[in-house]
Design a protein around this motif. Structure first.
Motif, PDB file in Angstrom:
ATOM      1  N   TYR A   1       5.860  12.670   7.350  1.00 14.02           N
ATOM      2  CA  TYR A   1       4.525  12.393   8.027  1.00 14.02           C
ATOM      3  C   TYR A   1       4.159  10.911   7.442  1.00 14.02           C
ATOM      4  N   VAL A   2       3.315  10.253   8.186  1.00 11.69           N
ATOM      5  CA  VAL A   2       2.757   8.953   7.805  1.00 11.69           C
ATOM      6  C   VAL A   2       1.123   9.132   8.129  1.00 11.69           C
ATOM      7  N   ALA A   3       0.351   8.636   7.111  1.00 18.19           N
ATOM      8  CA  ALA A   3      -0.925   8.656   7.097  1.00 18.19           C
ATOM      9  C   ALA A   3      -1.621   7.247   6.855  1.00 18.19           C
ATOM     10  N   ASP A   4      -2.567   6.850   7.638  1.00 22.46           N
ATOM     11  CA  ASP A   4      -2.946   5.433   7.191  1.00 22.46           C
ATOM     12  C   ASP A   4      -4.576   5.585   6.524  1.00 22.46           C
ATOM     13  N   VAL A   5      -4.647   5.240   5.451  1.00 20.40           N
ATOM     14  CA  VAL A   5      -6.080   5.340   4.767  1.00 20.40           C
ATOM     15  C   VAL A   5      -6.926   4.001   4.626  1.00 20.40           C
ATOM     16  N   ARG A   6      -6.473   2.664   5.384  1.00 24.49           N
ATOM     17  CA  ARG A   6      -7.004   1.630   5.717  1.00 24.49           C
ATOM     18  C   ARG A   6      -8.326   1.752   6.122  1.00 24.49           C
ATOM     19  N   PHE A   7      -8.766   2.922   6.678  1.00 26.13           N
ATOM     20  CA  PHE A   7     -10.321   3.081   7.063  1.00 26.13           C
ATOM     21  C   PHE A   7     -11.207   3.062   5.880  1.00 26.13           C
ATOM     22  N   LEU A   8     -10.710   3.102   4.499  1.00 24.37           N
ATOM     23  CA  LEU A   8     -11.611   3.322   3.335  1.00 24.37           C
ATOM     24  C   LEU A   8     -11.730   1.711   2.902  1.00 24.37           C
ATOM     25  N   PRO A   9     -12.667   1.450   2.309  1.00 24.60           N
ATOM     26  CA  PRO A   9     -13.367   0.157   1.749  1.00 24.60           C
ATOM     27  C   PRO A   9     -12.171  -0.158   0.575  1.00 24.60           C
TER      28      PRO A   9
END
Length: 299
Positions: A196-204
């Protein structure tokens, strides 16, 4: 001299912890084999495909000393036919539960490794190294696509690979899935061995906070900053819930090890903090989970 037939009850076959290791030459098969030996596997290296079934029968009948057996198959064998998928299916039809491991790396990394040790690729002959690697990839593509576990060693040294393998195949205290929460930076590429791959670039990004820039997501101040942002804790809870909802199905399909990749821009702050938090959630739910931070030291 002929070999005497070995009669093994089908229940004994299913109880054999059987691992089949293959992959691209120079990818790290020997390191994987050594790591499996370190955690108690009896390892048979460079085994011809035609002998896999017989070796599995002997292991199933051999008692506790070979109850955990690993076989390394690759193009070094003159009898290699590239039908590893067929070999694995034949084992399953015979009542075994083989776990296929594939070891891979980027072509440029493979080339550097061969140049460093100054030896030829098994398929090279008088041709070019790049052509030999391409030919091997074509031969092994079906096995790669069918692998239960893929180790991409592009960004791993021998010690890191050995640690990853030992974590994955150390005899667990429970029969449940084991997780690795892997942080990475998108600027360095997505891990190819992730389930699985998740992107947490939505956080500052803490990078833009001068007092936090030089630290990483394993430092408490950075972790507090990341997890204190709107949506951060909710994301960890929701993603953990999603993963836990799949465990029963994956266990039923024979999956034993999963890599959960968490990415941010550079792999130093946000992805590291979220990966650590996710591992804690999974451990609290009773599933062994460790962390690995691939790109934390790259900046």
């Amino acid at each position: 001299m002929g070999v005497a037939a070995v009669h093994v009850d089908s229940s004994d076959r299913s109880e054999l912890d059987l691992v089949i290791v293959t992959g691209i030459s120079g990818g790290g098969r020997s390191t994987v084999a050594q790591a499996l030996e370190n955690v108690g596997y009896y390892v048979i290296d460079n085994l011809p495909e035609s002998l896999v079934g017989q070796a599995a029968e002997l292991a199933a009948a051999g008692g506790d000393e070979v109850r955990r057996t690993a076989m390394v198959l690759d193009v070094r064998s003159r009898a290699f036919t590239a039908d590893l998928v067929g070999v694995v299916e034949d084992l399953r039809k015979a009542g075994f539960k083989p776990h296929l491991v594939f070891v891979d790396a980027d072509d440029d990394v493979i080339i550097r490794r061969f140049e460093k040790v100054r030896r030829a690729h098994p398929l090279q002959g008088d041709g070019l190294l790049g052509d030999a690697i391409a030919a091997e990839r074509r031969l092994l593509e079906p096995a790669r696509n069918s692998a239960d576990t893929l180790f991409d060693t592009t960004h791993l040294n021998e010690n890191q690979l050995r640690s990853r393998v030992e974590e994955a195949f150390l005899a667990p205290s429970s029969a449940g899935l084991q997780f690795t929460c892997l942080s990475f930076g998108f600027k360095y590429g997505i891990p190819r061995d992730a389930d699985y791959v998740a992107d947490v670039r939505f956080l500052p990004n803490p990078y833009w906070v001068p007092t936090l820039r030089e630290y990483t997501g394993t430092d408490q101040d950075v972790s507090d900053y990341v997890l204190g942002q709107d949506g951060a804790e909710e994301f960890v809870d929701a993603y953990a819930s999603l993963l836990l909802g799949t465990t029963q199905g994956f266990e039923r399909e024979g999956k034993r090890y999963m890599t959960i990749a968490i990415g941010c821009t550079g792999g130093k702050h946000r992805s590291v903090a979220i990966a650590e938090a996710l591992a804690k959630r999974l451990n609290a739910a009773g599933f062994p989970a460790n962390t690995h931070h691939r790109d934390r030291g790259n900046e």
